[in-house]
Design a protein around this motif. Structure first.
Motif, PDB file in Angstrom:
ATOM      1  N   ASN A 322      18.209 -46.917  18.195  1.00  0.00           N
ATOM      2  CA  ASN A 322      18.428 -46.259  17.005  1.00  0.00           C
ATOM      3  C   ASN A 322      17.863 -46.817  15.697  1.00  0.00           C
ATOM      4  N   LYS A 323      18.049 -48.262  15.879  1.00  0.00           N
ATOM      5  CA  LYS A 323      17.528 -49.174  14.690  1.00  0.00           C
ATOM      6  C   LYS A 323      16.058 -49.046  14.797  1.00  0.00           C
ATOM      7  N   ALA A 326      14.775 -45.854  13.353  1.00  0.00           N
ATOM      8  CA  ALA A 326      14.870 -45.755  12.117  1.00  0.00           C
ATOM      9  C   ALA A 326      13.737 -46.561  11.283  1.00  0.00           C
ATOM     10  N   ARG A 465      20.003 -40.513   7.236  1.00  0.00           N
ATOM     11  CA  ARG A 465      20.631 -41.326   8.642  1.00  0.00           C
ATOM     12  C   ARG A 465      19.904 -42.460   8.793  1.00  0.00           C
ATOM     13  N   ASP A 466      18.716 -42.302   8.893  1.00  0.00           N
ATOM     14  CA  ASP A 466      17.887 -43.409   9.212  1.00  0.00           C
ATOM     15  C   ASP A 466      17.970 -44.696   8.295  1.00  0.00           C
ATOM     16  N   GLN A 468      20.741 -45.393   7.053  1.00  0.00           N
ATOM     17  CA  GLN A 468      22.347 -45.926   7.477  1.00  0.00           C
ATOM     18  C   GLN A 468      22.336 -46.597   8.722  1.00  0.00           C
ATOM     19  N   SER A 469      21.338 -46.079   9.747  1.00  0.00           N
ATOM     20  CA  SER A 469      21.169 -46.835  11.012  1.00  0.00           C
ATOM     21  C   SER A 469      20.549 -48.212  10.638  1.00  0.00           C
ATOM     22  N   ALA A 472      23.008 -50.646   9.264  1.00  0.00           N
ATOM     23  CA  ALA A 472      24.023 -51.199  10.179  1.00  0.00           C
ATOM     24  C   ALA A 472      24.205 -52.624  10.775  1.00  0.00           C
ATOM     25  N   THR A 488      17.482 -50.268   2.834  1.00  0.00           N
ATOM     26  CA  THR A 488      18.891 -50.083   3.589  1.00  0.00           C
ATOM     27  C   THR A 488      19.834 -49.436   2.654  1.00  0.00           C
TER      28      THR A 488
END
Length: 520
Positions: A322-323, A326, A465-466, A468-469, A472, A488
């Motif tokens: 997921n990272k 992103a 959402r990207d 936030q990913s 993280a 970020t």
């Protein structure tokens, strides 16, 4: 002092757990405080990148007792995309230029306001002249009221008000495919409603196109590539009177590095591998010069362009899917900065800042790679947004470019660029005697291996959402690999305020982790 990888790390998550268990058995509050302070002194934190995010993180950690903090900067200078250069009779900014007035804590404005002995000035409002590049250079054909009205209408579009109305009504959603479609569709409606004469509508359309290019120039990307969510999540609302530093914005960076010694801030240290742990494995940061550094926590502030190109090989183990997704989804632009210095004062032939009109923005798909072509539809000078005199200067011009050709312009030979921009000046001002400049200063963010691009934006494939990913942290029991930088931060995404706040955010995450362990 940092220890190389051949020496044993003084602290890790397992040792932390053992100390906490022992302290819980003794129940001595004094021991809690003693070991918390001891841990702060011994915790090894490596920050990758000496830009605004990395330096802000380091400053915040040092202020909270984490003195074993090291910043590794790949280039021979720190400050990231804050890059001031002495040029001609003034200082020019190849990156960020203005600081918006903002009362929030830890903002760039607060940092600037509190800097001692630093001259700061408000940007004075100036009326920009619109002239036709292929005409007689007459301003009288464009009433000032028309310019003011269109500017107000465009600012409303940038705030995303009409996007929300469209989504609620469910109509004409195709115009929300990207920012350019939205701007074009809504501006056509506003022009039809506000101007009745065909000549006025043509003029209004050209002014709107200039404002589209202005928006594009800030991000350094084509608006066809930008997600419409950008104008609702990260509206570009420029202050009418931002603050600038006549002696260079990088003076602010000096305050961030004041308490960083030579062993804590090292330049010329490009990172080749980041070995991070998920449980108890050893964490290492390896530089291309062969040096290795142990780390209990790693804060990565690498630019988005570098992450896009090297993240698959840089991190061991590989980053979560997921990272990685992103990183690939988010877009990044390449704002072009061009400064020209003249031997004689430029007020002999430039009476006011101006914007050329008459060249409507063409879709990026129709643009050819050869921007030096003689074909006027493919000439980069049609993407010039504004030509202005630098504040506090009598000899330096700034050329702002928007709409497209960013990477190609960066690759143009100096001689070609100087010839074409001089021809544009002579045509716009109807003055064949305008001289060639004696020197030129240009940005090169896209071709720099340590940046590979400039400001991030929401591409049509990405969303909040990207962001936030990407932001993280990673790590099981502890935040071992953290991410900061302007890509970020949702609040201030792509700005110097976002970069600064993201660095403080990740530093505070580490501080909170130890406080919770010892003070809960």
């Amino acid at each position: 002092m940092y220890r190389l990888a051949s020496r044993r790390s003084l602290y890790n998550a397992a040792a932390l757990q053992a100390e906490v268990t022992g302290l819980q058995q003794h129940g001595n509050r004094h021991d809690f405080n003693y070991n918390l302070e001891s841990t702060k002194l011994n915790a090894q934190i490596v920050i990758i990148g000496g830009g605004l995010a990395g330096l802000s993180a380091a400053q915040h950690l040092l202020a909270n007792g984490f003195h074993n903090t090291l910043v590794l900067e790949a280039t021979d200078r720190y400050g990231g995309r804050i890059n001031s250069k002495r040029f001609g009779d003034t200082y020019c900014e190849l990156g960020a230029k203005w600081v918006n007035i903002d009362g929030s804590h830890d903002s760039m404005y607060e940092l600037l306001r509190n800097a001692e002995g630093l001259t700061k000035e408000l940007k004075q409002p100036t009326r920009v002249r619109y002239i036709h590049a292929e005409g007689e250079g007459q301003q009288s054909n464009i009433p000032p009221r028309m310019v003011e009205l269109i500017d107000t209408l465009f600012r409303d579009l940038c705030r995303g008000y009409r996007v929300r109305d469209k989504v609620k009504s469910g109509g004409d959603l195709h115009s929300l495919d990207n920012v350019m479609s939205y701007f074009q569709s809504e501006s056509d409606k506003l022009i039809s409603a506000s101007f009745k004469l065909p000549s006025e509508q043509t003029m209004a359309r050209e002014i709107f196109q200039s404002l589209f290019k202005d928006f594009s120039s800030i991000l350094g990307c084509c608006l066809e590539y930008m997600n419409i969510q950008y104008v609702t999540s990260c509206p570009l609302e420029q202050e009418s009177n931002p603050i600038y530093v006549p002696t260079g914005l990088d003076n602010i960076v000096n305050d961030l590095t004041h308490n960083l010694g030579g062993q804590q801030l090292q330049t010329g240290k490009p990172v080749g591998q980041i070995q991070w742990k998920t449980q108890t494995e050893c964490q290492l940061v390896g530089c291309l010069d062969g040096s290795l550094y142990h780390a209990d926590h790693i804060i990565c502030t690498l630019p988005l362009g570098v992450l896009k190109n090297f993240s698959a090989a840089l991190f061991k183990p590989m980053l979560p899917l997921n990272k990685l997704q992103a990183i690939q989804n988010l877009g990044f632009g390449n704002p072009v900065k061009i400064y020209l210095s003249y031997k004689r004062p430029i007020n002999h032939w430039l009476k006011s800042n101006f914007r050329p009109l008459g060249s409507l923005l063409k879709p990026i798909q129709t643009q050819a790679a050869d921007v030096s072509s003689a074909n006027p539809l493919r000439c980069w000078t049609q993407q010039v947004v504004e030509i202005s005199q630098q504040p506090s200067s009598r000899h330096v011009l700034e050329i702002r470019v928007g709409g497209g050709y960013y990477d190609e312009i960066e690759k143009l030979p100096d001689a070609t660029l100087l010839e074409q921009i001089t021809n544009l000046l002579r045509q716009c001002l109807c003055n064949p005697r305008i001289p060639y400049p004696q020197a030129m200063l240009r940005s090169n963010w896209n071709s720099s291996a340590c940046y590979l691009g400039g400001r991030p934006y929401f591409s049509v494939n990405s969303s909040a959402r990207d962001v936030q990913s990407l932001a993280a942290p990673l790590g099981d029991a502890a935040p071992t690999l953290l991410f900061a930088g302007d890509a970020t931060a949702l609040n201030g995404f792509g700005t110097i305020d976002g970069a600064r706040s993201s660095g403080i955010r990740e530093a505070q995450r580490i501080i909170d982790f130890y406080n919770m362990k010892y003070c809960a």
